[in-house]
Design a protein around this motif. Sequence first.
Motif, PDB file in Angstrom:
ATOM      1  N   GLY A 196       9.758 -18.652  -6.525  1.00 10.42           N
ATOM      2  CA  GLY A 196      10.919 -18.887  -7.381  1.00 10.42           C
ATOM      3  C   GLY A 196      10.696 -20.043  -8.345  1.00 10.42           C
ATOM      4  O   GLY A 196      11.074 -19.979  -9.520  1.00 10.42           O
ATOM      5  N   ILE A 197      10.072 -21.122  -7.853  1.00 11.24           N
ATOM      6  CA  ILE A 197       9.764 -22.256  -8.733  1.00 11.24           C
ATOM      7  C   ILE A 197       8.775 -21.834  -9.809  1.00 11.24           C
ATOM      8  O   ILE A 197       8.909 -22.190 -10.981  1.00 11.24           O
ATOM      9  N   ALA A 198       7.741 -21.072  -9.425  1.00 11.02           N
ATOM     10  CA  ALA A 198       6.782 -20.575 -10.409  1.00 11.02           C
ATOM     11  C   ALA A 198       7.474 -19.673 -11.431  1.00 11.02           C
ATOM     12  O   ALA A 198       7.121 -19.669 -12.618  1.00 11.02           O
ATOM     13  N   PHE A 199       8.473 -18.901 -10.981  1.00 10.08           N
ATOM     14  CA  PHE A 199       9.216 -17.990 -11.855  1.00 10.08           C
ATOM     15  C   PHE A 199       9.919 -18.763 -12.967  1.00 10.08           C
ATOM     16  O   PHE A 199       9.796 -18.416 -14.146  1.00 10.08           O
ATOM     17  N   VAL A 200      10.637 -19.806 -12.609  1.00 11.94           N
ATOM     18  CA  VAL A 200      11.444 -20.501 -13.614  1.00 11.94           C
ATOM     19  C   VAL A 200      10.631 -21.499 -14.430  1.00 11.94           C
ATOM     20  O   VAL A 200      10.977 -21.785 -15.583  1.00 11.94           O
ATOM     21  N   THR A 201       9.559 -22.048 -13.849  1.00 16.37           N
ATOM     22  CA  THR A 201       8.733 -22.983 -14.619  1.00 16.37           C
ATOM     23  C   THR A 201       7.658 -22.279 -15.421  1.00 16.37           C
ATOM     24  O   THR A 201       7.037 -22.876 -16.298  1.00 16.37           O
ATOM     25  N   ARG A 202       7.403 -20.996 -15.105  1.00 15.13           N
ATOM     26  CA  ARG A 202       6.370 -20.205 -15.773  1.00 15.13           C
ATOM     27  C   ARG A 202       4.991 -20.840 -15.616  1.00 15.13           C
ATOM     28  O   ARG A 202       4.148 -20.765 -16.503  1.00 15.13           O
ATOM     29  N   SER A 203       4.769 -21.461 -14.456  1.00 20.26           N
ATOM     30  CA  SER A 203       3.476 -22.081 -14.193  1.00 20.26           C
ATOM     31  C   SER A 203       3.126 -21.864 -12.734  1.00 20.26           C
ATOM     32  O   SER A 203       3.808 -22.385 -11.850  1.00 20.26           O
ATOM     33  N   SER A 204       2.074 -21.098 -12.474  1.00 20.74           N
ATOM     34  CA  SER A 204       1.646 -20.896 -11.090  1.00 20.74           C
ATOM     35  C   SER A 204       0.975 -22.142 -10.532  1.00 20.74           C
ATOM     36  O   SER A 204       0.962 -22.364  -9.325  1.00 20.74           O
ATOM     37  N   GLU A 205       0.421 -22.988 -11.410  1.00 18.82           N
ATOM     38  CA  GLU A 205      -0.193 -24.225 -10.946  1.00 18.82           C
ATOM     39  C   GLU A 205       0.832 -25.163 -10.324  1.00 18.82           C
ATOM     40  O   GLU A 205       0.478 -26.003  -9.506  1.00 18.82           O
ATOM     41  N   SER A 206       2.085 -25.031 -10.721  1.00 17.17           N
ATOM     42  CA  SER A 206       3.113 -25.933 -10.202  1.00 17.17           C
ATOM     43  C   SER A 206       3.313 -25.792  -8.704  1.00 17.17           C
ATOM     44  O   SER A 206       3.860 -26.679  -8.063  1.00 17.17           O
ATOM     45  N   VAL A 207       2.849 -24.671  -8.119  1.00 16.73           N
ATOM     46  CA  VAL A 207       3.042 -24.462  -6.682  1.00 16.73           C
ATOM     47  C   VAL A 207       1.718 -24.243  -5.955  1.00 16.73           C
ATOM     48  O   VAL A 207       1.724 -23.847  -4.786  1.00 16.73           O
ATOM     49  N   LEU A 208       0.594 -24.496  -6.615  1.00 14.28           N
ATOM     50  CA  LEU A 208      -0.693 -24.220  -5.989  1.00 14.28           C
ATOM     51  C   LEU A 208      -0.890 -25.018  -4.710  1.00 14.28           C
ATOM     52  O   LEU A 208      -1.245 -24.469  -3.659  1.00 14.28           O
ATOM     53  N   ALA A 209      -0.661 -26.320  -4.783  1.00 13.76           N
ATOM     54  CA  ALA A 209      -0.902 -27.162  -3.607  1.00 13.76           C
ATOM     55  C   ALA A 209       0.034 -26.833  -2.444  1.00 13.76           C
ATOM     56  O   ALA A 209      -0.432 -26.587  -1.322  1.00 13.76           O
ATOM     57  N   PRO A 210       1.366 -26.794  -2.659  1.00 13.87           N
ATOM     58  CA  PRO A 210       2.232 -26.450  -1.522  1.00 13.87           C
ATOM     59  C   PRO A 210       2.041 -25.020  -1.035  1.00 13.87           C
ATOM     60  O   PRO A 210       2.291 -24.726   0.132  1.00 13.87           O
ATOM     61  N   LEU A 211       1.584 -24.123  -1.914  1.00 19.54           N
ATOM     62  CA  LEU A 211       1.361 -22.736  -1.509  1.00 19.54           C
ATOM     63  C   LEU A 211       0.283 -22.668  -0.422  1.00 19.54           C
ATOM     64  O   LEU A 211       0.425 -21.923   0.555  1.00 19.54           O
ATOM     65  N   MET A 212      -0.774 -23.431  -0.577  1.00 20.38           N
ATOM     66  CA  MET A 212      -1.829 -23.420   0.429  1.00 20.38           C
ATOM     67  C   MET A 212      -1.317 -23.947   1.761  1.00 20.38           C
ATOM     68  O   MET A 212      -1.691 -23.458   2.826  1.00 20.38           O
ATOM     69  N   GLY A 213      -0.434 -24.944   1.708  1.00 15.32           N
ATOM     70  CA  GLY A 213       0.157 -25.435   2.942  1.00 15.32           C
ATOM     71  C   GLY A 213       1.038 -24.399   3.616  1.00 15.32           C
ATOM     72  O   GLY A 213       1.013 -24.249   4.844  1.00 15.32           O
ATOM     73  N   LYS A 214       1.815 -23.660   2.812  1.00 15.42           N
ATOM     74  CA  LYS A 214       2.675 -22.608   3.372  1.00 15.42           C
ATOM     75  C   LYS A 214       1.853 -21.493   4.013  1.00 15.42           C
ATOM     76  O   LYS A 214       2.198 -20.982   5.076  1.00 15.42           O
ATOM     77  N   LEU A 215       0.758 -21.118   3.355  1.00 16.72           N
ATOM     78  CA  LEU A 215      -0.079 -20.051   3.903  1.00 16.72           C
ATOM     79  C   LEU A 215      -0.747 -20.496   5.198  1.00 16.72           C
ATOM     80  O   LEU A 215      -0.896 -19.702   6.135  1.00 16.72           O
ATOM     81  N   GLU A 216      -1.135 -21.744   5.251  1.00 19.74           N
ATOM     82  CA  GLU A 216      -1.732 -22.250   6.490  1.00 19.74           C
ATOM     83  C   GLU A 216      -0.708 -22.231   7.622  1.00 19.74           C
ATOM     84  O   GLU A 216      -1.024 -21.881   8.761  1.00 19.74           O
ATOM     85  N   ALA A 217       0.544 -22.601   7.301  1.00 15.44           N
ATOM     86  CA  ALA A 217       1.600 -22.542   8.311  1.00 15.44           C
ATOM     87  C   ALA A 217       1.900 -21.103   8.713  1.00 15.44           C
ATOM     88  O   ALA A 217       2.276 -20.833   9.856  1.00 15.44           O
ATOM     89  N   PHE A 218       1.717 -20.164   7.788  1.00 12.84           N
ATOM     90  CA  PHE A 218       1.939 -18.751   8.085  1.00 12.84           C
ATOM     91  C   PHE A 218       0.894 -18.198   9.041  1.00 12.84           C
ATOM     92  O   PHE A 218       1.136 -17.230   9.763  1.00 12.84           O
TER      93      PHE A 218
END
Length: 444
Positions: free
Chosen positions: A277-299
């Motif tokens: 959702g954050i990437a959607f509104v900011t139009r930047s996938s880099e904005s969530v790259l770091a936390p995304l890796m943390g979420k996937l690790e938790a998954f």
Amino acid sequence: MDTARPRPTSTDTPPTRPAGFWRRCRKTPIGVQSIIAVGLGALIGSLAPSAGEQMKILGDVFLNLVQVVVLPLVFPLIVLGIARMESVKKVGRIAGKAILYFELVTTVILLIAVGLAKLTGIGKGAPVHGADATDLEGLGQGIDFHELVLHAVPKNIFAAFGEGNLLGAIVFALLVGVAMAAIGEKSEPFAAVLESVAAVMFKVVGYVIRVAPLGVLGFISYDVAYYGFGNLRSLLGFIAVVYAGLAIVIGALFPLIAAIYRIRYVELLRSIGGLAGIAFVTRSSESVLAPLMGKLEAFGVSRSTTSFVVPLGYSFNTDGSVLYQAAALVFLANAYGADTSLPALLLMVGVLVILSKGMAGVASASIVVLIAAGNSIGLPAEGIALLLGVDFIVDMARTGVNVIGNSLAAAVVDSSENRRAAKHAARETPTERGVTVLEKEPAQ
């Protein structure tokens, strides 16, 4: 005696109320805060366009904060992930699986987009001849694969870090990780430093994500104020086809892939939904790259797979972007009356399969690829100018899909590795038991 017990005054209680209010605001989920920011931004952009354009600075500051922390976090994670793999052979195997997955999935998505656009006939009668091509100045040079290779192998890694060259950082991190794995225990002190750097950067990312709603507010205010909704009427069909195609990808293709590899797709979406959702509104996938890796690790995705596949996917697995490009090419072909027979459409798909892998490190990547692909099949670049007016609307959706697609790619590669390890263990166990029995029999 009454003086020993002072009465509470009216000034004692009010300070606790604002503190409680701000505490509740901080506890509100980031997704909810971002939705509120979208509404406020749309209002500001509509009612006060001049103020809305000035608020873009909030979005720019947020993106700068994100870009500051991306490479300092991604680099140590990739290095550590590779250094702690069992062998260099595993690194090559994971890279091969990831690239093969990227190619297959993006090709299927391109076929979906071209088929949907052809079926709906979007672009017929579109006013492309009146499009203003001045916004395309400086973007028509296409993609130079020679420059792309040099971009991936920078001559100065510090300059690459300064330029935010993610692809160059991935290549250098790959070399460092392989070298650390080769020298073994001697690399442990350096590995400890990288672990500390990654932990600090994760903490910084947590601070940055807290201000994401302000970035959302700035971007939405600017987009509504600057672009407005003037071109929407003539391009509603194109927008609808792109969103329908992205919905098919998220709702049909991705669940099918997840089911094949026994991945809990709905749970994965819940885990990364806020970041998408954050990437959607900011139009930047880099904005969530770091936390995304943390979420996937938790998954449940291993760190070694996540830290390698996700950054690689940011360069070579842009699912949402390739769907948009395919739909846009068919739109332009119909608008100019070009050939849209099956061989011509397959040629479009082939061109995009090749060019979409050259998007890494290219400014305005989707538009550049679209111009290059259009030139290769004889479509004038001027028609693309018409799409720029609604680019921010489709850009939001394709960016969110890029995040989901890369998350699924990491989960698929990790699932494949887990299956391979399980089969390998199942094959080795009977042999090990037989060796044990044979060794014990002479002793008896």
